[in-house]
Design a protein around this motif. Structure first.
Motif, PDB file in Angstrom:
ATOM      1  N   LYS A 200       0.829  -1.212   0.000  1.00 49.12           N
ATOM      2  CA  LYS A 200       0.000   0.000   0.000  1.00 49.12           C
ATOM      3  C   LYS A 200       0.858   1.254   0.000  1.00 49.12           C
ATOM      4  N   SER A 201       1.924   1.232   0.809  1.00 46.15           N
ATOM      5  CA  SER A 201       2.820   2.391   0.834  1.00 46.15           C
ATOM      6  C   SER A 201       3.496   2.597  -0.516  1.00 46.15           C
ATOM      7  N   LEU A 202       3.884   1.496  -1.165  1.00 46.65           N
ATOM      8  CA  LEU A 202       4.503   1.620  -2.492  1.00 46.65           C
ATOM      9  C   LEU A 202       3.518   2.184  -3.504  1.00 46.65           C
ATOM     10  N   ASN A 203       2.289   1.707  -3.488  1.00 46.44           N
ATOM     11  CA  ASN A 203       1.284   2.237  -4.426  1.00 46.44           C
ATOM     12  C   ASN A 203       1.048   3.726  -4.201  1.00 46.44           C
ATOM     13  N   ARG A 204       0.968   4.103  -2.927  1.00 46.24           N
ATOM     14  CA  ARG A 204       0.749   5.529  -2.641  1.00 46.24           C
ATOM     15  C   ARG A 204       1.937   6.371  -3.094  1.00 46.24           C
ATOM     16  N   LEU A 205       3.162   5.895  -2.831  1.00 42.33           N
ATOM     17  CA  LEU A 205       4.339   6.663  -3.234  1.00 42.33           C
ATOM     18  C   LEU A 205       4.479   6.729  -4.752  1.00 42.33           C
ATOM     19  N   GLU A 206       4.185   5.627  -5.446  1.00 41.50           N
ATOM     20  CA  GLU A 206       4.274   5.655  -6.906  1.00 41.50           C
ATOM     21  C   GLU A 206       3.249   6.586  -7.506  1.00 41.50           C
ATOM     22  N   GLU A 207       2.038   6.596  -6.940  1.00 47.31           N
ATOM     23  CA  GLU A 207       1.023   7.534  -7.425  1.00 47.31           C
ATOM     24  C   GLU A 207       1.451   8.979  -7.178  1.00 47.31           C
ATOM     25  N   GLU A 208       1.991   9.226  -6.017  1.00 54.08           N
ATOM     26  CA  GLU A 208       2.478  10.581  -5.723  1.00 54.08           C
ATOM     27  C   GLU A 208       3.647  10.951  -6.617  1.00 54.08           C
ATOM     28  N   LEU A 209       4.526   9.985  -6.920  1.00 53.36           N
ATOM     29  CA  LEU A 209       5.639  10.262  -7.822  1.00 53.36           C
ATOM     30  C   LEU A 209       5.146  10.603  -9.219  1.00 53.36           C
ATOM     31  N   ARG A 210       4.166   9.861  -9.737  1.00 51.67           N
ATOM     32  CA  ARG A 210       3.626  10.178 -11.064  1.00 51.67           C
ATOM     33  C   ARG A 210       2.985  11.554 -11.082  1.00 51.67           C
ATOM     34  N   ARG A 211       2.248  11.885 -10.034  1.00 51.15           N
ATOM     35  CA  ARG A 211       1.593  13.192  -9.990  1.00 51.15           C
ATOM     36  C   ARG A 211       2.618  14.329  -9.978  1.00 51.15           C
ATOM     37  N   ASN A 212       3.685  14.182  -9.193  1.00 54.36           N
ATOM     38  CA  ASN A 212       4.718  15.227  -9.151  1.00 54.36           C
ATOM     39  C   ASN A 212       5.520  15.290 -10.442  1.00 54.36           C
ATOM     40  N   GLN A 213       5.742  14.142 -11.093  1.00 56.52           N
ATOM     41  CA  GLN A 213       6.443  14.163 -12.372  1.00 56.52           C
ATOM     42  C   GLN A 213       5.632  14.884 -13.440  1.00 56.52           C
ATOM     43  N   ILE A 214       4.308  14.713 -13.417  1.00 56.82           N
ATOM     44  CA  ILE A 214       3.444  15.446 -14.372  1.00 56.82           C
ATOM     45  C   ILE A 214       3.542  16.945 -14.132  1.00 56.82           C
ATOM     46  N   TRP A 215       3.481  17.352 -12.852  1.00 57.90           N
ATOM     47  CA  TRP A 215       3.604  18.780 -12.541  1.00 57.90           C
ATOM     48  C   TRP A 215       4.972  19.316 -12.939  1.00 57.90           C
ATOM     49  N   LEU A 216       6.021  18.512 -12.737  1.00 56.19           N
ATOM     50  CA  LEU A 216       7.366  18.952 -13.098  1.00 56.19           C
ATOM     51  C   LEU A 216       7.510  19.108 -14.607  1.00 56.19           C
TER      52      LEU A 216
END
Length: 630
Positions: free
Chosen positions: A461-477
């Motif tokens: 669950k922690s990995l899924n949450r972190l990967e989702e957050e990473l994708r969201r920040n990469q889109i913003w970047l």
């Protein structure tokens, strides 16, 4: 050239005693000198260490790690602290190797000197006693000789004068007395000869055997004292020479640190830190007020033009710091929306498990607590208000759109790097758990493989949450990078166009009159000010409010909580959570239906109280109850 105190200084007993006493005084004085020098070195080391500690930053600030001159000064302070360490080591070596040894040797030297001079005094007393005995026998022999001579003279005179029988009898008596005196003189002579021989023998033994041996021992003792002083001086120099290479290395490191300062790099770093990425403001538009003088206007149109002129006449402050408290109290920000009525996937609206909607904003509750609380809890309310402000205004949106473009890109890039590191750690932990489960499955005696399933599920669950957050920040970047590249191309084209044409300021302003609008002069966050003095007043009040909490420490955790339902914190100040997640409770519900929680000492926000189950510490319960009573 060899010398022997026993033969060369056979008659200098008193001077030798004075010289050795002076040697003891010198030994004690040199010991005191080394001790005071060690104290000076230790005091110098302490002062250097305090100086280095005084000017060393108490907390590592990010600004000081960027610039080479800050790093060079920090390295100089570290090397100065190392110099203090070497000085302390020098002082310790002086005390242990020299001062203590010399103090011990001084006591031994005094005892040995006392023994040798006692032997010398006994030998001197013996020769003096023999001399007195010789003198006594000599005087007795002289006295007896004189008495025998007088008795002989008396006997001879009586013999010459004796004619009668009575006189003859007196002559016989005088002759008998003279013979006795001569026998006594002969005995005295024998005693004198014996005493003389004994004295000569004692004197020869004294000056050729006893005194040379004693003085030779004293000479050896003095030479050992000088050798010990030589060793002490050599050890002192060696102790200082031992630390010189390290001190020299510290000085070389200070020189290297000074040479490492790069002015050009530091100036570029200033650009990297403070660059906003905004385009410079364009020319100010020309506003033609003469048109209103040539036409008659009605009251309504006059008022409309006045309002529009006031709107156009606002001063632009693109980089003015906004007052947090003023914005909170005057801006039309809405409180975080209530959580959905069906937080769980299978939930039904209006069911007993569905949490009720919330109406009051947590920040408003903190303001009310501040106004109504006593002196004991006012500081806690101020901290709560400030943290609420930082969550509602300071942190801004999740995509950091409140920051300038360049600063937003850096913030997002840093966030992407941190999330990537967390993902790597979680993956390593997952791999380790999988290997452990495999070992448990192959060898059940080592452990139960099913006991690892809850932890594996939590890591997934922690990995899924972190990967989702990473994708969201990469889109913003990627969005920020594209906007910065477009802005850079526009600036370059605008610079080339400006260089290729020459226009007057008035004409350029008139040309842009129809193309620009008042909204184009707004700051990046849309802030205006109509009164310069009022804005400066608000700015000073804001800085005063922020300075009160610059050194604030994070609030301690008062307990833990476990989420009963998933919650998506889409509004500012809220925190997203998944079902079954364990968080730290920072502040209990104040009656508005929200509880402040923290995750991993970095993320902090509000979650609905009915979505979680709170477990407060015993000490925290008493503190919360006392705060409510106050």
């Amino acid at each position: 050239m060899s010398c022997n105190w026993g033969t060369e200084l056979w008659d200098q007993f008193d001077n030798l005693e004075k010289h050795t006493s002076w040697g003891i005084d010198f030994l004690e004085r040199y010991t005191k000198f080394v001790k005071e020098r060690a104290d000076i070195e230790l005091s110098y080391a302490k002062q250097i260490r305090n100086l280095s500690k005084k000017y060393h930053p108490k907390r590592s600030r990010e600004e000081e790690s960027r610039y080479t001159w800050c790093l060079a000064f920090a390295e100089t302070l570290r090397q100065l602290n190392e110099v203090a360490v070497q000085k302390e080591e020098l002082a310790e070596n002086l005390n242990t190797q020299i001062v203590c040894e010399l103090a011990r040797y001084t006591q031994e030297f005094k005892a040995e000197r006392k023994t040798h001079f006692q032997d010398g005094r006994r030998a001197q007393q013996h020769i003096e006693s023999s001399w007195k005995q010789l003198e006594s026998s000599k005087r007795r022999f002289e006295r007896d000789c004189k008495e025998a001579e007088r008795a002989q003279h008396v006997s001879d005179r009586i013999d010459l004068e004796s004619k009668t029988d009575g006189e003859k009898r007196c002559s016989l008596k005088a002759r008998h007395t003279a013979q006795q005196k001569q026998q006594a003189a002969e005995e005295s002579r024998k005693d004198y000869v014996t005493s003389l021989n004994q004295f000569n023998q004692d004197q020869h033994q004294h000056y050729h055997t006893l005194i040379p041996v004693i003085y030779q021992r004293i000479q050896d003792m003095e030479e050992r004292r000088l050798d010990r002083i030589c060793d002490a001086m050599r050890l002192s120099a060696e102790a200082e020479r031992k630390v010189l290479p390290v001190v020299s290395g510290c000085l070389d490191a200070m020189m290297d640190a000074a040479e490492s300062i790069q002015p050009r790099m530091d100036t570029r770093q200033v650009v990297e830190v403070y660059k906003s990425g905004f385009d410079p403001p364009g020319d100010i538009e020309f506003e033609d007020y003469s048109a209103t003088m040539r036409r008659s206007i009605s009251e309504s149109s006059y008022l409309d033009n006045r309002a529009e002129g006031r709107r156009h006449g606002r001063k632009l402050w693109p980089f003015l710091r906004k007052n947090k408290l003023l914005t909170l109290l005057s801006s039309p920000r809405q409180p975080p929306p209530p959580p959905p009525t069906s937080p769980s996937p299978g939930g039904v609206a209006g069911s007993p498990q569905s949490p009720p909607p919330f109406s009051r904003e947590p920040i408003t509750q903190r303001l009310n607590d501040l106004m109504t609380s006593g002196s004991r809890t006012r500081k806690q309310c101020l901290r709560s208000l400030k943290r609420g402000l930082s969550l509602k205004l300071g942190s801004g949106p999740a995509d950091c759109r409140h920051l300038p473009p360049e600063q937003r890109r850096k913030k997002l890039q840093s966030r992407v790097n941190n999330i990537s590191q967390e993902i790597q750690r979680e993956r390593e932990q997952r791999d380790a758990l999988l290997k452990m489960r495999e070992v448990y499955e192959q060898s059940p005696q080592m452990g139960d493989a099913s006991s690892l399933e809850p932890r594996l599920e939590e890591v997934k669950k922690s990995l899924n949450r972190l990967e989702e957050e990473l994708r969201r920040n990469q889109i913003w970047l990627s969005e920020v990078d594209s906007s910065l590249s477009d802005s850079s191309s526009r600036r370059q084209s605008g610079r080339f166009g400006f260089n290729s044409q020459a226009t007057t300021p008035g004409s350029s302003s008139l040309k842009q009159l129809d193309n620009r609008s008042p909204a184009s002069r707004e700051s990046p966050d849309g802030s205006y000010t109509e009164d310069h003095s009022a804005e400066l007043h608000f700015k000073s009040r804001s800085s005063e409010f922020d300075d009160d909490f610059d050194d604030e420490e994070p609030l301690p955790s008062i307990g833990t909580c476990k989420s009963l339902y998933p919650f998506q914190g889409q509004n500012e100040g809220t925190l997203s959570m998944v079902e079954g997640e364990v968080l730290s409770v920072v502040e209990e519900d104040k009656g508005d239906g929200w509880t402040r929680v923290r995750r991993n000492l970095e993320e902090e926000g509000y979650v609905p109280t009915s979505y979680i189950k709170v477990f407060l510490d015993s000490s925290a319960k008493g503190f919360v109850q006392s705060s409510r009573l106050v």
